[in-house]
Write a protein that holds these residues in place. Sequence first.
Motif, mmCIF file in Angstrom:
data_model
loop_
_atom_site.group_PDB
_atom_site.id
_atom_site.type_symbol
_atom_site.label_atom_id
_atom_site.label_comp_id
_atom_site.label_asym_id
_atom_site.label_seq_id
_atom_site.Cartn_x
_atom_site.Cartn_y
_atom_site.Cartn_z
ATOM 1 N N UNK A 30 0.836 -1.210 0.000
ATOM 2 C CA UNK A 30 0.000 0.000 0.000
ATOM 3 C C UNK A 30 0.865 1.251 0.000
ATOM 4 N N UNK A 31 1.905 1.256 0.823
ATOM 5 C CA UNK A 31 2.807 2.421 0.870
ATOM 6 C C UNK A 31 3.416 2.662 -0.507
ATOM 7 N N UNK A 49 -11.489 -1.693 4.271
ATOM 8 C CA UNK A 49 -11.214 -2.758 3.301
ATOM 9 C C UNK A 49 -11.044 -4.046 4.101
ATOM 10 N N UNK A 50 -11.799 -5.056 3.715
ATOM 11 C CA UNK A 50 -11.794 -6.333 4.443
ATOM 12 C C UNK A 50 -11.240 -7.433 3.536
ATOM 13 N N UNK A 51 -9.939 -7.726 3.673
ATOM 14 C CA UNK A 51 -9.349 -8.740 2.801
ATOM 15 C C UNK A 51 -9.791 -10.156 3.174
ATOM 16 N N UNK A 77 -5.265 -14.185 -2.698
ATOM 17 C CA UNK A 77 -4.992 -12.779 -2.984
ATOM 18 C C UNK A 77 -3.531 -12.418 -2.773
ATOM 19 N N UNK A 78 -3.157 -11.298 -3.377
ATOM 20 C CA UNK A 78 -1.811 -10.748 -3.208
ATOM 21 C C UNK A 78 -1.926 -9.369 -2.540
ATOM 22 N N UNK A 79 -0.881 -8.932 -1.863
ATOM 23 C CA UNK A 79 -0.940 -7.600 -1.244
ATOM 24 C C UNK A 79 -1.390 -6.502 -2.207
ATOM 25 N N UNK A 125 -5.095 -5.731 -2.427
ATOM 26 C CA UNK A 125 -5.633 -4.882 -1.354
ATOM 27 C C UNK A 125 -5.177 -3.436 -1.540
ATOM 28 N N UNK A 126 -3.923 -3.254 -1.948
ATOM 29 C CA UNK A 126 -3.418 -1.898 -2.202
ATOM 30 C C UNK A 126 -4.280 -1.191 -3.251
#
Length: 253
Positions: A22-23, A182-184, A220-222, A225-226
């Motif tokens: 996300x960063x 956001x709910x992964x 899923x992958x990071x 979510x980002x």
Amino acid sequence: MSTTEQRVAVVTGAARGIGAATAIRLAAEGRAVAVIDLDEAACKDTVEQIQADGGKAIAVGCDVSDEAQVEAAVARIADELGAPTVLVNNAGVLRDNLLFKMSASDWDTVMNVHLRGAFLMSKACQKHMVDAGFGRIVNLSSSSALGNRGQVNYSAAKAGLQGFTKTLAKELGKFGITANSVAPGFIVTEMTKATAERVGMGFEDFQAAAATQIPVQRVGRPDDIANAIAFFTGDAAGFVSGQVMYVAGGPLN
Ligand code: NAP
């Protein structure tokens, strides 16, 4: 603020996993990013990746459940990068166990990092957002908010974050601040790797088994979510507030 001025984003738990992705994503969208994690040195890889891509970032060591550390961290970010007007409350821990075996300390740790941490960080950053007349807060919930065996602490915290999000949206909307969650579902990170170890499965087998239960047939992958967080934190998402978006490869029951 003109649209060309650089907004400052704070991402907690950003040394690795979803927070790091996300960063890096928010920096690629032009934000200056404060990369927060427990250990400042652990943030180095995320910061260096952002800088290598031409972005701006600083590493900030902070335990989000500690009020004095949160206040010092946010003051430092405001001083070094500018007023933080985008906040992603992502830091998280697991202390899984069945109810009858769970210690009060494991309950408290999970509540403190997820709920108290999101509360302290939001409270410290909202001052800057109100002054700016703009803010974006995203809280990381989880599919576990719907209930998950062995996670009575974590599921309660993640459901709590949904109520927290909706209340922030109602209180802060008039200041130009939105709050969303956001709910992964299953995302490949150190957190799910630790879960695989706890249940005695190899991580590859654990992922393959999870994928069979997911409508899109993959875990899923990071970055998945980002992407969702980037939408909610964008300038264009000002009329979207108080929402919970499950990002899980399909609907959940
Ligand atoms: P992760 O790889 O374990 O990363 C979490 C980061 O948060 C770690 O770097 C950790 O630092 C840091 N952290 C822990 N306690 C902290 C504190 N008190 N103050 C500051 N930083 C702290 O986890 P992830 O999988 O990327 O998960 C990120 C978020 O998404 C969490 O809120 C998690 O609950 C949520 N989520 C994840 C999944 C998934 O499948 N992975 C699914 C649903 C929701 P240390 O390493 O030093 O502990």
